[in-house]
Design an enzyme around this catalytic site. Structure first.
Site, PDB file in Angstrom:
ATOM      1  N   HIS A   1      -0.914  10.441  -3.194  1.00 45.36           N
ATOM      2  CA  HIS A   1      -2.215  10.039  -2.651  1.00 45.36           C
ATOM      3  C   HIS A   1      -3.252  11.132  -2.795  1.00 45.36           C
ATOM      4  O   HIS A   1      -4.438  10.855  -2.930  1.00 45.36           O
ATOM      5  CB  HIS A   1      -2.068   9.650  -1.177  1.00 45.36           C
ATOM      6  CG  HIS A   1      -3.340   9.203  -0.550  1.00 45.36           C
ATOM      7  ND1 HIS A   1      -4.066   9.995   0.302  1.00 45.36           N
ATOM      8  CD2 HIS A   1      -4.027   8.044  -0.663  1.00 45.36           C
ATOM      9  CE1 HIS A   1      -5.143   9.335   0.690  1.00 45.36           C
ATOM     10  NE2 HIS A   1      -5.155   8.157   0.120  1.00 45.36           N
ATOM     11  N   HIS A  32       0.835  -1.205   0.000  1.00 45.26           N
ATOM     12  CA  HIS A  32       0.000   0.000   0.000  1.00 45.26           C
ATOM     13  C   HIS A  32       0.872   1.259   0.000  1.00 45.26           C
ATOM     14  O   HIS A  32       1.558   1.544   0.976  1.00 45.26           O
ATOM     15  CB  HIS A  32      -0.894  -0.023   1.245  1.00 45.26           C
ATOM     16  CG  HIS A  32      -1.842   1.123   1.351  1.00 45.26           C
ATOM     17  ND1 HIS A  32      -1.745   2.074   2.334  1.00 45.26           N
ATOM     18  CD2 HIS A  32      -2.915   1.465   0.589  1.00 45.26           C
ATOM     19  CE1 HIS A  32      -2.727   2.956   2.182  1.00 45.26           C
ATOM     20  NE2 HIS A  32      -3.453   2.602   1.145  1.00 45.26           N
TER      21      HIS A  32
HETATM   22 CA   LIG Z   1      -4.703   4.088  -2.700  1.00 45.58          CA
END
Ligand SMILES: [Ca+2]
Ligand SMILES: [Ca+2]
Length: 378
Positions: free
Chosen positions: A81, A39
């Site tokens: 992000h 992640h």
């Molecule tokens: Ca993501």
């Protein structure tokens, strides 16, 4: 087919010890081991969305690396992000406040340094910084912001070095916001051009494209055979274990704009999954959607308070099983060694609980923990 394997396949739940490691049968959609997805890279130890963090994730054994994507002013896909650069880069130390702007991001007025106001050349002068408190800060400013091209090249090079396929799991961030600046589907088309060139337009490429919005995935479904995953968000978990849905985490933002009343949670009902199945290959729900928890009065994390984090995971909510019956994969998030495990204090045991329920993949900031969880799953 040996009877032993048949017996394993016939069982509805995860079966351990079906003839050794190679024959372990999983309750995943395809019966294969669940994927460990790095992640934002190995973001638990290195600044997220850097080539160094992705490389560390691969070295830790991740099957896939996850670049979140936004567009620069000159239309280049970079891994970040958020469309804002403030919390994950040193932009504020390198550019004057006059380069900030105020924009609506999914209904929230936001003043920040936006990636869409900077060229790729300018963004290449920035250093990535650790975004989460309590994580190593000594790498701040050392690593550059990568482009999607660089992430794809890294996955290929490191995969060749390791002798295994490293998949990529790009997420289109804030599609509606991006369309407002660059035009409808500009970010989607840019992504597909890169992915088709690198992997071909084929369903079995080591690629999943993910989004919290719906219309852009529906659009992509008309343009590509690559696998698509519908992310399902919420803002929190209530004290009674039920999901809290508050804007901007209440609905896919394109639903808000179109006046579609469906909530994120409506995508995980029988009808909701049927709808998702019309355009996507799987779902990516936040993990509390998948498990029923009970308050049994035990202070599991021993902090003197009884909160959601102490609840015992009791069973599946049925979402995984229902999704699998419809042929949809289930990839869930985010598993962190250094954050609340909703009923678990041991991050490895937490991931194992979800793996036993049959999830097809886990997003984790600590891929080594995911790999170990899988290795010791019995
Ligand atoms: Ca993501
Ligand atoms: Ca507690």
């Amino acid at each position: 087919m040996p009877n032993k394997t048949l017996a394993c396949l016939a069982a509805a739940a995860f079966i351990a010890g079906c003839g050794g490691d190679d024959d372990l049968t999983f309750a995943t959609l395809d019966g294969k081991a669940p994927l460990v997805i790095g992640h934002r890279g190995a973001s638990g130890i290195l600044p997220e969305h850097t080539l160094e963090a992705y490389k560390a994730a691969i070295e830790q054994g991740a099957d896939f690396i996850e670049p979140d994507l936004v567009l620069t002013k000159d239309g280049q896909l970079i891994a970040r992000h958020e469309p804002m650069l403030d919390s994950t880069t040193d932009v504020a130390t390198r550019f004057p406040a006059s380069r900030m702007s105020t924009r609506m991001v999914d209904g929230v007025s936001t003043t920040a340094y936006f990636a869409s106001d900077f060229t790729l050349a300018e963004i290449k002068t920035l250093g990535a910084v650790q975004a989460r408190a309590g994580r190593p800060a000594q790498y701040n400013g050392l690593y550059a912001i990568p482009t999607l091209d660089e992430v794809i090249a890294l996955a290929a090079a490191e995969g060749a070095k390791a002798g295994r396929t490293i998949g990529i799991y790009p997420e289109i961030k804030h599609s509606t916001f991006s369309a407002g600046i660059f035009g409808a589907n500009v970010v989607e088309d840019a992504l597909l051009a890169k992915l088709h060139a690198a992997y071909g337009n084929v369903a079995d490429a080591p690629v999943f494209i993910q989004s919290f919005e719906v219309s852009n995935l529906q659009y992509l479904n008309t343009k590509t055979s690559l696998a698509l995953i519908q992310l399902v968000d919420a803002d929190d978990v209530k004290a009674d274990g039920s999901m809290s849905l508050v804007a901007p985490y209440r609905q896919p933002y394109d639903f808000v704009v179109k006046g579609d009343p469906r909530l994120f949670s409506d995508l995980l009902t029988d009808a909701g999954l049927d709808f998702v199945k019309t355009y996507a290959d799987g779902i990516g729900p936040w993990k509390p959607y998948l498990v029923k928890t009970v308050d049994d009065g035990v202070d599991r994390n021993r902090d003197g308070m009884l909160t959601i984090n102490d609840r015992r995971v009791d069973s599946s909510t049925g979402v995984i099983e229902m999704a699998h019956r419809k042929g949809l994969r289930v990839h869930t998030w985010t598993f962190r060694d250094d954050a609340s495990g909703y009923g678990y204090t041991d991050p490895q045991a937490e991931m194992q609980a979800y793996m036993k329920l049959g999830v097809d993949g886990v997003f984790t900031d600590f891929p080594a923990t995911g790999v170990e969880a899988l290795k010791t799953l019995r």
